[in-house]
Design an enzyme around this catalytic site. Structure first.
Site, PDB file in Angstrom:
ATOM      1  N   THR A 224       0.913  -1.127   0.000  1.00 36.48           N
ATOM      2  CA  THR A 224       0.000   0.000   0.000  1.00 36.48           C
ATOM      3  C   THR A 224       0.946   1.168   0.000  1.00 36.48           C
ATOM      4  O   THR A 224       2.099   1.012   0.373  1.00 36.48           O
ATOM      5  CB  THR A 224      -0.843  -0.023   1.304  1.00 36.48           C
ATOM      6  OG1 THR A 224      -1.912  -0.954   1.156  1.00 36.48           O
ATOM      7  CG2 THR A 224      -1.452   1.317   1.657  1.00 36.48           C
ATOM      8  N   ARG A 252     -13.641  -7.590  -2.571  1.00 36.42           N
ATOM      9  CA  ARG A 252     -13.187  -7.474  -1.174  1.00 36.42           C
ATOM     10  C   ARG A 252     -12.815  -6.009  -0.870  1.00 36.42           C
ATOM     11  O   ARG A 252     -12.210  -5.326  -1.676  1.00 36.42           O
ATOM     12  CB  ARG A 252     -11.965  -8.375  -0.981  1.00 36.42           C
ATOM     13  CG  ARG A 252     -11.304  -8.277   0.409  1.00 36.42           C
ATOM     14  CD  ARG A 252     -10.085  -7.383   0.382  1.00 36.42           C
ATOM     15  NE  ARG A 252      -9.282  -7.494   1.612  1.00 36.42           N
ATOM     16  CZ  ARG A 252      -8.190  -6.803   1.843  1.00 36.42           C
ATOM     17  NH1 ARG A 252      -7.746  -5.953   0.940  1.00 36.42           N
ATOM     18  NH2 ARG A 252      -7.511  -6.939   2.957  1.00 36.42           N
ATOM     19  N   ILE A 253     -13.208  -5.549   0.296  1.00 36.20           N
ATOM     20  CA  ILE A 253     -12.845  -4.200   0.714  1.00 36.20           C
ATOM     21  C   ILE A 253     -11.866  -4.315   1.869  1.00 36.20           C
ATOM     22  O   ILE A 253     -12.117  -5.028   2.838  1.00 36.20           O
ATOM     23  CB  ILE A 253     -14.096  -3.393   1.116  1.00 36.20           C
ATOM     24  CG1 ILE A 253     -14.993  -3.231  -0.122  1.00 36.20           C
ATOM     25  CG2 ILE A 253     -13.708  -2.026   1.683  1.00 36.20           C
ATOM     26  CD1 ILE A 253     -16.348  -2.615   0.166  1.00 36.20           C
ATOM     27  N   GLY A 254     -10.738  -3.636   1.737  1.00 32.52           N
ATOM     28  CA  GLY A 254      -9.698  -3.731   2.754  1.00 32.52           C
ATOM     29  C   GLY A 254      -9.775  -2.582   3.753  1.00 32.52           C
ATOM     30  O   GLY A 254     -10.784  -1.873   3.873  1.00 32.52           O
ATOM     31  N   ASP A 255      -8.676  -2.415   4.443  1.00 35.50           N
ATOM     32  CA  ASP A 255      -8.615  -1.393   5.493  1.00 35.50           C
ATOM     33  C   ASP A 255      -8.328  -0.001   4.953  1.00 35.50           C
ATOM     34  O   ASP A 255      -8.635   1.000   5.605  1.00 35.50           O
ATOM     35  CB  ASP A 255      -7.510  -1.751   6.493  1.00 35.50           C
ATOM     36  CG  ASP A 255      -6.148  -1.840   5.803  1.00 35.50           C
ATOM     37  OD1 ASP A 255      -6.069  -2.457   4.719  1.00 35.50           O
ATOM     38  OD2 ASP A 255      -5.173  -1.268   6.326  1.00 35.50           O
ATOM     39  N   THR A 335      -0.260  -0.029   6.615  1.00 37.75           N
ATOM     40  CA  THR A 335      -0.053  -0.971   5.517  1.00 37.75           C
ATOM     41  C   THR A 335       0.165  -2.362   6.097  1.00 37.75           C
ATOM     42  O   THR A 335       0.790  -2.506   7.142  1.00 37.75           O
ATOM     43  CB  THR A 335       1.153  -0.589   4.643  1.00 37.75           C
ATOM     44  OG1 THR A 335       1.456  -1.692   3.783  1.00 37.75           O
ATOM     45  CG2 THR A 335       2.390  -0.253   5.464  1.00 37.75           C
ATOM     46  N   GLY A 336      -0.359  -3.358   5.425  1.00 37.40           N
ATOM     47  CA  GLY A 336      -0.204  -4.730   5.913  1.00 37.40           C
ATOM     48  C   GLY A 336      -1.485  -5.502   5.694  1.00 37.40           C
ATOM     49  O   GLY A 336      -2.295  -5.131   4.839  1.00 37.40           O
ATOM     50  N   ASN A 337      -1.663  -6.543   6.454  1.00 32.64           N
ATOM     51  CA  ASN A 337      -2.849  -7.387   6.290  1.00 32.64           C
ATOM     52  C   ASN A 337      -4.102  -6.610   6.698  1.00 32.64           C
ATOM     53  O   ASN A 337      -4.405  -6.449   7.879  1.00 32.64           O
ATOM     54  CB  ASN A 337      -2.694  -8.651   7.143  1.00 32.64           C
ATOM     55  CG  ASN A 337      -3.853  -9.603   6.920  1.00 32.64           C
ATOM     56  OD1 ASN A 337      -5.015  -9.245   7.158  1.00 32.64           O
ATOM     57  ND2 ASN A 337      -3.562 -10.793   6.453  1.00 32.64           N
ATOM     58  N   GLY A 338      -4.819  -6.130   5.697  1.00 32.84           N
ATOM     59  CA  GLY A 338      -5.930  -5.218   5.940  1.00 32.84           C
ATOM     60  C   GLY A 338      -7.040  -5.818   6.769  1.00 32.84           C
ATOM     61  O   GLY A 338      -7.713  -5.109   7.530  1.00 32.84           O
TER      62      GLY A 338
HETATM   63  N1  ASP Z   1      -3.636  -3.067   3.669  1.00 37.19           N
HETATM   64  C1  ASP Z   1      -3.746  -3.476   2.301  1.00 37.19           C
HETATM   65  C2  ASP Z   1      -4.956  -4.333   2.155  1.00 37.19           C
HETATM   66  O1  ASP Z   1      -5.164  -5.219   2.951  1.00 37.19           O
HETATM   67  C3  ASP Z   1      -2.570  -4.196   1.794  1.00 37.19           C
HETATM   68  C4  ASP Z   1      -1.248  -3.774   2.369  1.00 37.19           C
HETATM   69  O2  ASP Z   1      -1.091  -2.685   2.812  1.00 37.19           O
HETATM   70  O3  ASP Z   1      -0.325  -4.579   2.394  1.00 37.19           O
HETATM   71  O4  ASP Z   1      -5.669  -4.176   1.221  1.00 37.19           O
END
Ligand code: ASP
Length: 449
Positions: A224, A252-255, A335-338
């Protein structure tokens, strides 16, 4: 609290900027030297351009030119990141399981617009999603007053109305209305992302990976991009944009577009210890929002301010005190696992810890995004196996001490970056004006330029 940034009697608030280009399974093994150099160069280039932009007065507002706002600076940085195919956003976005690009973005300011925060999601044709989020925020005040009128044409999408999170076709109609560049879906195709998409699906089929969104032995964007800026008026802004997770489900909707999960910004008058211990009489009488520096706040200021001694409060006498007002603010981009960020409302949780637990913003971000923090805890015994909980945050925490007339007499913005994964692509301008870029956890902290 509105501070005069150019108070003749006091210091100005120095603008600050930090950016990130994603966190995750980033280590010397997954990002070899050649790739590392590419990312580092891109980060330094973008932070350098943004710094120039942030410190150049805008001619458009002549005869009284002003420095760009935090909103202008943060969204400028994110457009540069979106246009660079190295990063997972805009042009370099990852593919969904079905081989489609669905982009998301968000922006939030601590003060200054009715909506404060906006997210957009499910975009397939908007070239720079961050500009759409910004336009919806900027049009928000007018949209809200238009809603009170009854005249005017009856359109399917009359405006963004009072909405803060807008999806898909409706969001794209608004982008057209704001005359933002729209592109054909092919614009988002890059061979690297396509290969990652296919390889991860294959690994899933072969049983080499649990699912096609994360791998423990390669850096699979995720990723991200984000920027957090502080401006001379003491406003902080977080801007974030993403293609999402590689091989996420279509739809899918993320964070990233979700207020409080992947981004947040807020400002508050710091009332901790509002004299209950030090000035009980005054508290009982009630003096509105005016806040004295308490012992605990002095501790915080000692961390943050260059010469804390000058802020030692004199306990007020019976009516002739000159009370100081302390305003704090924070903006966070994650950023990361949303899905994990959503589960723990990560960005707002970090901010709430800073606001209600009386700790520095650096400490608050660490408790959520640092090793062993709330994000990692949320993965439970799946930590390190599914990618859950992994991620990082950049933030700016700002503390301003002002007098009741609104003159800032001391101010400082802290640059914050923390993560629980192997690395996070990140860069900022340090207090001496030097650009710094980091990738891994233990990159040597030397100045870069
Ligand atoms: N946070 C983002 C999502 O889950 C991906 C990421 O930042 O690695 O969509």
């Amino acid at each position: 609290m509105e501070y005069k940034s150019q108070a003749p009697s006091g210091p100005t608030i120095s603008p600050r900027i930090i950016i990130h280009g994603g966190a995750g399974n980033i280590s010397p093994a997954t990002v070899p030297p050649g790739k590392y150099a590419l990312y580092r160069e891109a980060l330094l280039n973008i932070i350098g351009k943004t710094h120039t932009h942030m410190t150049t007065p805008s001619k458009a507002t002549s005869p009284s030119p002003h420095l760009p706002s935090a909103l202008e600076t943060a969204t400028y940085a994110v457009t540069l990141l979106e246009d660079n195919p190295l990063f997972n956003s805009g042009h370099g976005s990852v593919f969904t399981r079905d081989g489609i690009n669905e982009l998301e973005a968000s922006v939030m300011v601590s003060r200054g617009f009715a909506k404060r925060g906006v997210g957009v999601t499910g975009l397939r044709r908007v070239r720079n999603p961050i500009l759409l989020a910004r336009a919806i925020l900027e049009h928000g005040d007018a949209d809200l007053s238009a809603m009170r009128r009854t005249d005017g044409p009856c359109l399917d999408v009359p405006s963004a109305q009072g909405h803060s999170l807008i999806h898909g076709r409706t969001a794209e109609i608004l982008a057209e209305r704001y005359q933002l560049p729209l592109v054909e879906p092919e614009y988002f195709f890059t061979q690297t992302r396509w290969d990652e998409h296919l390889r991860a699906l294959k690994d899933e089929r072969n049983g080499k990976a649990l699912d096609a969104t994360w791998s423990c032995d390669s850096y699979l964007p995720q990723g991200t991009v984000g920027a957090v800026a502080l401006d001379a008026d003491g406003i902080v802004c977080a801007a974030t944009s993403t293609g999402g997770m590689t091989n996420k489900l279509t739809g899918r909707i993320g964070d990233t577009p979700m207020v409080g999960a992947g981004f947040w910004a807020e400002e508050w008058i710091d009332g901790r210890g509002f004299a209950r211990d030090m000035w009980p009489d005054r508290t009982r009488r009630g003096h509105g929002p005016i806040v004295m520096l308490s012992e605990s706040l002095k501790g915080l200021m000692a961390d943050c301010l260059p010469t804390p001694f000058m802020y030692n409060p004199v306990p007020p006498g019976d009516g002739d005190a000159s009370p100081l007002i302390t305003t704090r603010s924070i903006a966070v981009s994650g950023t990361g696992n949303g899905d994990s960020f959503i589960r723990v409302a990560a960005a707002r949780t970090a901010s709430a810890i800073a606001r209600y637990s009386g700790v520095s913003s650096t400490n608050a971000v660490h408790r959520v995004a640092g090793p062993g923090g709330e994000l990692q805890k949320s993965a439970g015994n799946r930590w390190g196996i599914t990618g859950e909980g992994q991620g990082g945050m950049i933030a700016i925490g700002c503390t301003v001490v002002g007098d009741p007339e609104g003159n800032a007499i001391a101010a400082r913005g802290e640059i914050i970056e923390d993560f629980n994964s192997g690395g996070m692509f990140r860069a900022w301008i340090d207090e001496d004006g030097r650009a710094v870029a980091r990738v891994f956890r233990d990159d040597v902290p030397v100045s870069d330029c």
